[in-house]
Design a protein around this motif. Sequence first.
Motif, PDB file in Angstrom:
ATOM      1  N   ALA A  65       0.800  -1.230  -0.002  1.00 39.26           N
ATOM      2  CA  ALA A  65      -0.149  -0.022   0.139  1.00 39.26           C
ATOM      3  C   ALA A  65       0.851   1.346  -0.064  1.00 39.26           C
ATOM      4  N   GLY A  66       1.992   1.165   0.581  1.00 37.69           N
ATOM      5  CA  GLY A  66       2.934   2.266   0.701  1.00 37.69           C
ATOM      6  C   GLY A  66       3.610   2.367  -0.602  1.00 37.69           C
ATOM      7  N   VAL A  67       3.872   1.634  -1.460  1.00 34.27           N
ATOM      8  CA  VAL A  67       4.476   1.695  -2.711  1.00 34.27           C
ATOM      9  C   VAL A  67       3.429   2.222  -3.590  1.00 34.27           C
ATOM     10  N   GLY A  68       2.092   1.803  -3.393  1.00 40.11           N
ATOM     11  CA  GLY A  68       0.844   2.200  -4.243  1.00 40.11           C
ATOM     12  C   GLY A  68       0.854   3.674  -4.236  1.00 40.11           C
ATOM     13  N   ALA A  69       1.101   4.082  -2.886  1.00 35.72           N
ATOM     14  CA  ALA A  69       0.952   5.704  -2.659  1.00 35.72           C
ATOM     15  C   ALA A  69       1.987   6.293  -3.336  1.00 35.72           C
TER      16      ALA A  69
END
Length: 313
Positions: A191-195
């Motif tokens: 999710a962090g990489v998606g952000a």
Amino acid sequence: MSTTSTPGSPVQTPADVVAPPRGARDWMWIALMANLVGNIAIILTGGLVRLTGSGLGCPTWPECTPGSIVPTGQQTEGFHKFIEFGNRMITPVLGVIALWVLVVAVMRFWNTRRRFVVDCAIPLLGVVVQAVLGGIIVLAHLDPKTVSPHFLISLFLVSNGTYLLYRYREGDTTPQRVVPHAAQRLAWVTAGVGAVVCVLGTAVTGSGPHSGDSMANVRFGFDPHATSWLHADAVMLFLGLSVALVVVSRLVEVPVPFRRAWDWTLGLSLLQGVVGYVQYFTGRPIALVAVHLLLSALFVVFLTQGVLTARRR
């Protein structure tokens, strides 16, 4: 009544926190769904403003033109004024929906789920912030340093809308993990990489051909090709992590919603990647960029669900 669970096992929900059934009279669920759909819709209308060069169709704020809230026949902006004004009118609609969410939450849950009620105030706060930021964007003549946060806040509100819908179906007990610890950690990292992917996407847009104004070309100043490839590299990392989560969800026992959320996230990411490459090599046509925007919003919905379904209350 207590609740116990182990990773990968179903969670028994106490009778006093069973979520109410969906239905035509479940106004809380309807309001929350309207909030989510509305925040996705304003991403599309905002994209239409940018893609048609209508960003200054209403050259002032909060009025459309000096002395008039609505477009006038004396304006020289042509059809751009109607597109920009139409997008502005989505904001008060979202404000009414956000107020509806908060009022229903207070009426139903103030004495029983006060934390959920406080969470339901976020959409209304977001509308106020977006309205002010929208005015700053006009006064700053579409400076991408103001436009990019505008889009990212919209994505946050889509994520928050997804969160509120999910939280409404839960109780308020302490969250319990229902997947292996490593899988939950991997979901958060992904999710962090998606952000990061979303942030880099705004850098690509702010360096590309669609400035939002038909007469000016206000850009970040980054090299558009280098920015696009950096964004693509982040997407590749995200895809690798998503594939890992899809594989993990089939090797260990996890709830069906967790597996389904990451299946959808991976599928949408692959589709988004195809659209991104096609629009890059075809000069970023307006229709494909609009599809890219819609997929970005749906991507955030399923990415949020991917994190939320790793635990239950």
